[in-house]
Design an enzyme around this catalytic site. Structure first.
Site, mmCIF file in Angstrom:
data_model
loop_
_atom_site.group_PDB
_atom_site.id
_atom_site.type_symbol
_atom_site.label_atom_id
_atom_site.label_comp_id
_atom_site.label_asym_id
_atom_site.label_seq_id
_atom_site.Cartn_x
_atom_site.Cartn_y
_atom_site.Cartn_z
ATOM 1 N N ALA A 12 12.458 21.673 48.677
ATOM 2 C CA ALA A 12 12.790 22.368 49.932
ATOM 3 C C ALA A 12 13.918 21.648 50.662
ATOM 4 O O ALA A 12 14.826 22.283 51.207
ATOM 5 C CB ALA A 12 11.549 22.461 50.824
ATOM 6 N N ASP A 13 13.872 20.331 50.672
ATOM 7 C CA ASP A 13 14.940 19.558 51.311
ATOM 8 C C ASP A 13 16.248 19.680 50.545
ATOM 9 O O ASP A 13 17.322 19.853 51.125
ATOM 10 C CB ASP A 13 14.544 18.082 51.403
ATOM 11 C CG ASP A 13 13.632 17.798 52.580
ATOM 12 O OD1 ASP A 13 13.621 18.591 53.528
ATOM 13 O OD2 ASP A 13 12.931 16.770 52.544
ATOM 14 N N TYR A 14 16.172 19.575 49.228
ATOM 15 C CA TYR A 14 17.402 19.593 48.441
ATOM 16 C C TYR A 14 18.088 20.950 48.476
ATOM 17 O O TYR A 14 19.318 21.027 48.579
ATOM 18 C CB TYR A 14 17.126 19.169 46.996
ATOM 19 C CG TYR A 14 16.979 17.672 46.856
ATOM 20 C CD1 TYR A 14 18.091 16.845 46.953
ATOM 21 C CD2 TYR A 14 15.738 17.080 46.664
ATOM 22 C CE1 TYR A 14 17.968 15.463 46.856
ATOM 23 C CE2 TYR A 14 15.607 15.709 46.554
ATOM 24 C CZ TYR A 14 16.721 14.903 46.652
ATOM 25 O OH TYR A 14 16.593 13.543 46.551
ATOM 26 N N GLN A 47 15.285 25.132 56.896
ATOM 27 C CA GLN A 47 14.656 24.760 55.629
ATOM 28 C C GLN A 47 13.749 25.876 55.130
ATOM 29 O O GLN A 47 13.715 26.185 53.932
ATOM 30 C CB GLN A 47 13.848 23.470 55.825
ATOM 31 C CG GLN A 47 13.131 22.978 54.573
ATOM 32 C CD GLN A 47 12.028 22.007 54.926
ATOM 33 O OE1 GLN A 47 11.049 22.366 55.578
ATOM 34 N NE2 GLN A 47 12.186 20.759 54.526
#
Length: 400
Positions: free
Chosen positions: A171-173, A203
């Site tokens: 999710a962050d990437y 996000q």
């Protein structure tokens, strides 16, 4: 060497993963990224292992990987003098990126409306968990939040067992990927029109887009997808299978690929039997469980990972499931320059490289990640004309 983003100056207020990954991408292609950290609370990833010894101090290799090619300075943006200094930097910058909760920069008196008064052409990218509006906008968010709220978490795991978090901070990437794309899109627009703008990137929104066909599966097909283990939701065979010394991925689900695999194993029946001959028949659950799957397991039980790779990988999607050690040592990954050595003062750290390969303006690893405030002296002299004594005074006053 010419760098594609040479001349772009980015003020990077981001922390942890999503924001630093976005700015790392920009920095790899030549943007000048100045990482600005709170001297009392620097980027939390500095405290995450593994560590290497850099001039007698423990330095996070994970932080180094995502913050390469950046300069480092400190500013305590709660301090009035620091706010003034930051606004002076905004006047000369192209991009400001932050990944605080929605409203944090406004509370500091440094929101987009304030920054564009200092520089009407500024591109302001706000990367947050839930976006700058909506009922969840002030909620805190980590990678697990994005995976949970987007439905992605519910798709991962084994049938009839609880869902399993994806093994990386996907999710962050993916938010970082979109962050870099968004900044570049706004930069091209500004080149054409002279206009700056605000980017609102969530996000949750970003993670929803990597749920494959699950959204339209529900909206158009009325199906709520769930866990399917290692299988794909709509094609078979497409899964992990055991062999003599480990596991392989096998994805020969088209008729042509299936026949190639059957020929390799000398299985004429699998190539000609009506139950095996079409994608539709192989996907039928009863046929797949009773005929197709046992056949594949029998095929692979006779071979090692290396034997299967050498015999079949050039013909069908069949690949050994590698450990990270095996991946780092893989000849294709190394041929592509995806493992690079980056100097960090008296140390060197091997890390992943830049996957985007450009024929005219390739990425370049120019320097390692900065220590906290490493470039304060040079940057304060450049932007504000400060002498070393004045920089020392700013530190004494808790401005930096």
């Amino acid at each position: 060497m010419m760098h594609a983003l040479e001349g772009m100056t980015v003020l990077d207020l981001t922390r942890f993963i999503a924001g630093p990954f976005a700015t790392m991408t920009l920095a790899d292609f030549g943007a000048r990224v100045i990482k600005i950290e709170n001297p009392n609370e620097p980027d939390g990833n500095r405290a995450q292992g593994p560590y290497v010894d850099v001039e007698g101090e423990a330095f996070s290799a994970w932080f180094a990987q995502m913050n390469r090619n950046k300069e480092g300075m400190t500013l305590n943006l709660k301090d009035p003098e620091a706010k003034k200094l930051f606004l002076k930097m905004v006047e000369k910058a192209d991009v400001v990126i932050e990944n605080f909760r929605a409203g944090t920069m406004d509370k500091l008196g440094l929101g987009y409306d304030v920054l564009r008064q200092a520089n009407p052409k500024i591109i302001y990218a706000a990367m947050s968990g839930y976006g700058q509006d909506g009922p969840y906008k002030t909620w805190p968010s980590f990678d697990g939040s994005g995976q949970a709220m987007s439905g992605l978490w519910s798709l991962n795991g084994y049938v009839d067992q609880p869902p399993v978090r994806m093994g990386t901070a996907i999710a962050d990437y993916v938010t970082g990927f979109y962050g870099a794309i968004a900044v570049l899109t706004a930069y091209v627009h500004r080149m054409k029109t002279g206009e700056g703008q605000m980017i609102d990137l969530a996000q949750l929104d970003s993670t929803l887009t990597v749920t494959e066909a699950a959204v339209v599966g529900y909206t158009a097909g009325g199906e709520v997808e769930g866990t399917k283990g290692n299988e794909a939701p709509r094609v078979r065979p497409y899964s992990m299978y055991p062999c003599k010394d480990g596991y392989v991925f096998f994805g020969a689900y088209t008729d042509n690929l299936w026949k190639k695999a059957a020929r390799f194993f000398g299985d004429t029946e699998a190539e000609t039997d009506p139950d095996f001959c079409t994608t539709e028949r192989r996907y039928d659950n009863a046929i797949f469980r009773s005929k197709v799957e046992p056949r594949i397991i029998e095929w692979f039980s006779q071979y090692t990972k290396q034997e299967l790779l050498e015999g079949l990988s050039a013909q069908v999607p069949l690949n050994p499931i590698k450990t990270i050690k095996e991946a780092v040592e893989d000849p294709q990954i190394n041929h592509r320059g995806m493992i690079v050595d980056i100097p960090h003062h008296d140390a060197s750290i091997r890390m992943y490289g830049q996957p985007i390969k450009m024929s005219k303006t390739p990425a370049e690893m120019r320097r390692g990640a900065p220590k906290v405030g490493e470039d304060n002296q040079a940057l304060f002299a450049e932007f504000f004309g400060c002498t070393p004594a004045q920089v020392a005074q700013l530190k004494e006053n808790h401005t930096i």
